[in-house]
Design a protein around this motif. Structure first.
Motif, short mmCIF file in Angstrom:
data_model
loop_
_atom_site.label_atom_id
_atom_site.label_comp_id
_atom_site.label_asym_id
_atom_site.label_seq_id
_atom_site.Cartn_x
_atom_site.Cartn_y
_atom_site.Cartn_z
N ARG A 1 0.24 -1.13 0.17
CA ARG A 1 0.32 0.14 0.36
C ARG A 1 0.61 0.94 0.14
NH1 ARG A 1 -2.94 -0.67 6.14
NH2 ARG A 1 -0.93 0.04 7.27
N GLN A 2 0.37 1.79 -0.70
CA GLN A 2 0.94 3.79 -0.59
C GLN A 2 -0.49 4.75 -0.18
OE1 GLN A 2 2.52 4.40 -4.55
NE2 GLN A 2 2.85 6.46 -4.53
N ALA A 3 -0.01 5.66 0.34
CA ALA A 3 -0.24 6.33 1.77
C ALA A 3 -0.75 7.80 0.45
CB ALA A 3 0.43 6.14 2.99
N PRO A 4 -1.16 8.64 1.15
CA PRO A 4 -0.81 9.50 0.90
C PRO A 4 -0.49 10.90 0.71
CG PRO A 4 -3.40 9.34 1.89
CD PRO A 4 -2.32 8.01 2.03
N GLY A 5 0.49 10.87 -0.23
CA GLY A 5 1.72 12.21 0.06
C GLY A 5 2.74 10.64 -0.05
N LYS A 6 2.92 9.65 -0.68
CA LYS A 6 3.91 8.99 -0.82
C LYS A 6 4.66 8.74 -1.59
CE LYS A 6 4.64 8.34 3.95
NZ LYS A 6 6.11 8.73 5.82
N ASP A 7 5.44 8.29 -2.12
CA ASP A 7 6.58 8.03 -2.73
C ASP A 7 5.83 6.96 -2.59
OD1 ASP A 7 7.94 9.33 -5.11
OD2 ASP A 7 8.89 7.61 -4.96
N ARG A 8 6.49 6.61 -4.26
CA ARG A 8 6.60 5.29 -4.94
C ARG A 8 7.32 4.15 -4.32
NH1 ARG A 8 5.53 1.79 -10.16
NH2 ARG A 8 7.02 -0.16 -9.83
N GLU B 1 4.73 0.37 1.30
CA GLU B 1 4.27 -0.16 1.88
C GLU B 1 4.10 -2.35 2.11
OE1 GLU B 1 3.50 -0.17 7.16
OE2 GLU B 1 1.98 0.27 5.22
N ILE B 2 4.45 -3.19 2.48
CA ILE B 2 4.49 -4.30 2.89
C ILE B 2 3.08 -4.39 3.23
CG2 ILE B 2 6.17 -4.93 4.31
CD1 ILE B 2 4.24 -7.26 1.45
N VAL B 3 1.66 -4.96 2.46
CA VAL B 3 1.00 -5.27 3.81
C VAL B 3 1.22 -6.45 4.62
CG1 VAL B 3 -1.05 -5.37 4.02
CG2 VAL B 3 -0.63 -3.70 2.89
N ALA B 4 1.39 -7.46 3.46
CA ALA B 4 1.12 -9.18 3.56
C ALA B 4 1.65 -9.83 2.61
CB ALA B 4 -0.29 -10.07 3.62
N LEU C 1 -11.64 -1.97 9.84
CA LEU C 1 -10.64 -0.95 8.91
C LEU C 1 -10.80 0.30 10.04
CD1 LEU C 1 -11.64 -1.55 5.51
CD2 LEU C 1 -8.98 -1.43 6.22
N ARG C 2 -9.51 1.22 10.20
CA ARG C 2 -9.18 1.96 10.57
C ARG C 2 -8.16 3.83 9.76
NH1 ARG C 2 -3.74 -0.49 14.01
NH2 ARG C 2 -5.31 -2.47 15.11
N PRO C 3 -8.94 4.51 10.41
CA PRO C 3 -8.67 6.04 8.78
C PRO C 3 -7.11 5.72 8.28
CG PRO C 3 -9.65 6.79 10.66
CD PRO C 3 -9.47 5.29 11.18
N GLU C 4 -5.73 5.30 9.59
CA GLU C 4 -4.58 4.69 8.75
C GLU C 4 -4.13 3.54 7.81
OE1 GLU C 4 -5.82 4.94 11.65
OE2 GLU C 4 -4.26 2.92 13.36
N ASP C 5 -5.61 2.96 7.13
CA ASP C 5 -5.39 1.91 6.98
C ASP C 5 -5.15 2.91 5.11
OD1 ASP C 5 -6.78 -0.59 8.09
OD2 ASP C 5 -4.91 0.07 8.22
N THR C 6 -6.03 4.08 5.21
CA THR C 6 -5.75 4.71 3.45
C THR C 6 -4.65 4.56 2.79
OG1 THR C 6 -7.59 5.84 4.96
CG2 THR C 6 -7.01 6.85 2.96
N ALA C 7 -5.27 4.09 1.40
CA ALA C 7 -4.00 3.92 0.56
C ALA C 7 -4.41 3.70 -0.75
CB ALA C 7 -3.25 3.50 1.78
N VAL C 8 -3.42 3.45 -2.04
CA VAL C 8 -4.06 2.55 -2.55
C VAL C 8 -3.67 1.32 -1.88
CG1 VAL C 8 -3.69 2.61 -5.43
CG2 VAL C 8 -3.80 5.08 -4.19
N TYR C 9 -3.99 0.39 -2.24
CA TYR C 9 -3.01 -0.91 -2.70
C TYR C 9 -2.77 -1.83 -4.32
CZ TYR C 9 -5.28 -0.66 1.83
OH TYR C 9 -5.07 -0.33 3.89
#
Length: 130
Positions: free
Chosen positions: A38-45, A49-52, A89-97
């Motif tokens: 997943r890539q959180a808002p405003g984060k670079d490629r 982050e690995i999720v699973a 789910l939590r707000p901090e899970d917001t991202a592009v998966y």
């Protein structure tokens, strides 16, 4: 190389659930170890982050600490599809998966870092509102 297409993202309230799918084509699915990132808002490629991650037969899985007990990775090799069930789910899970694949060099392969993977989907947006 395998082609990967994610689906199932959307907007959900905190505490809700979503199931992401990753459909594969173009190569033999069981020859790939897979992962969800997943890539959180405003984060670079490069900050993706690995999720699973999951090995070729689905019997070996790894999770990042923040999702353990809430997310479940699985794969159906008969359907050439990988899944990510996301509960509580939590707000901090917001991202592009993104789903990612790496062709096996060993049946024991399973990878938890972005650089190991060479096939990527286009991503699906998950937004969790508080």
């Amino acid at each position: 190389q395998v082609q990967l297409v994610e689906s199932g993202g959307g907007l959900v309230q905190a505490g809700g659930s979503l199931r992401l799918s990753c459909a594969a084509s173009g190569d033999t699915f069981i020859h790939y170890t897979l992962g969800w990132f997943r890539q959180a808002p405003g984060k670079d490629r490069k900050d993706r982050e690995i999720v699973a991650s999951i090995n070729w037969n689905g019997k070996n899985t790894n999770y990042v600490a923040s999702v353990k007990g809430r997310f479940t990775i699985s794969r159906d090799n008969a359907k050439n599809t990988m899944y990510l069930q996301m509960n509580s789910l939590r707000p901090e899970d917001t991202a592009v998966y993104f789903c990612a694949g790496k062709r096996l060099s060993s049946i024991f392969d399973i990878y938890d870092w972005r650089g190991a993977y060479d096939s990527w989907g286009q991503g699906t947006q998950v937004t969790v509102s508080s």
